[in-house]
Write an enzyme that holds these catalytic residues in place. Sequence first.
Site, short mmCIF file in Angstrom:
data_model
loop_
_atom_site.label_atom_id
_atom_site.label_comp_id
_atom_site.label_asym_id
_atom_site.label_seq_id
_atom_site.Cartn_x
_atom_site.Cartn_y
_atom_site.Cartn_z
N GLY A 1 65.61 13.88 33.00
CA GLY A 1 66.19 14.81 33.96
C GLY A 1 65.94 16.25 33.58
N SER B 1 63.25 18.67 35.71
CA SER B 1 62.95 19.49 36.90
C SER B 1 64.06 19.40 37.94
CB SER B 1 61.63 19.04 37.52
OG SER B 1 60.55 19.24 36.64
N SER C 1 61.12 10.17 37.26
CA SER C 1 60.29 8.96 37.33
C SER C 1 61.08 7.71 36.95
CB SER C 1 59.08 9.10 36.38
OG SER C 1 58.31 10.22 36.73
N GLU D 1 56.52 14.05 24.79
CA GLU D 1 56.02 13.56 26.08
C GLU D 1 54.53 13.79 26.21
OE1 GLU D 1 56.84 14.27 30.86
OE2 GLU D 1 56.98 15.93 29.45
N GLU E 1 48.31 23.84 34.89
CA GLU E 1 48.48 25.29 34.74
C GLU E 1 49.34 25.61 33.53
OE1 GLU E 1 47.12 24.35 38.70
OE2 GLU E 1 48.88 23.65 37.60
#
Length: 396
Positions: free
Chosen positions: A129, A131, A163, A246, A381
Amino acid sequence: MGAVDVTEFRSDVRAWLKANCPPGARGPGQVAWGSRRIELEPDLRLWLERMAERGWTVPTWPTKYGGAALDRDRYRVLIDELKRIRARPPLTGRGVNYIGPTLLEYGDAAQKARWLPRIARGEGGWAMGYSEPGAGSDLASLGLKAVRDGDHFILNGRKIWTSDAVDCDYIFVLARTSPDKPKHQGISLILVDMDQPGVQVRPIRLISGASPFNETLFEDAIAPVADVVGGIDNGWTVGKRLLQFERSTHAGINVSGSQGGRAADSRLPEILKRYAPVADGRIMDADLRGRLIRVEQNGHAQRLTQQRIMEETQARAPGFASSAVKLTGARNAQDGHELILSAMGLQGVGWEGDGFAAEELEAIREWLRQKALTIAGGTQEIQLNIIAKRVLGLPD
């Protein structure tokens, strides 16, 4: 450790795997990631139980937390032997790859004793958890509120792109615990049980037809103060470290749980030869042939780089190099699937119907899924910014 020790360990691992890896846990197929909501195939359940008993679901973790305390050399031997027999990872996911290693670094003794053994046994799937609708790349602008009430926090707000959340049992969240402090300083990383009325999950359907992402809503959800990792208001530091784990997982260079990483389809030459004109075993189209060579070369360079970084790093997760390896792996995987569709031509753009083979229908869906590789785990980015600042030392 001497060469004799490694050789003996390899021999022992090979013999054990031969006797204990079920046939149904080899080759492509279902992989366990801890969710209690997904029923495992019998062979996969047996595989998970046997590997957990050996400590090989998290082979580098300390034995008291469910691991096997393997050093780097033995860890690589184990991974090599698993790949040799095409064994599936016994356990993967955000438990063993993200939050588990973070707890090893930042968790207190009680948190480690409570959470790590159950993570190692695959007892519960984890969601991430981070974004929010108004806090993506600028993550520090997050608005999920966590208000303390005695020995608990009350959470209100929502997360996006969580996800697999619809099948998860727990979620680790970044929440604002001190709104009066500067935005980077008033954040905490909190572990939350999703099996409560205050947590609701809404699937988000993608263009590929799947719904791996979700929106997760918190309405007076409860989390113990004891499940704040790394201390209250220290979540930005802890959360950034978790992101390195991650990205290392996406890059295939983690040394904690299973090895992940995306790669171009290893069947590329075989697929292309079925769809492109071939003469004397050689693809006749010079453009396709050149693109295939580049993808294959880049894939080989990627594997060598992964190996080098794993040998060089001394921490449980590599540092900023993970951003570079994650990004190049994602781009090469995307190039490989672009190449497959190019070779298939019109047969590669069908969505349904008798005129398309199952392989062709799967190709277009996989091509769409691969578009997420340069978004998930940190957009390209963001990775480029990290590389520019932290690897190359370029000014802002």
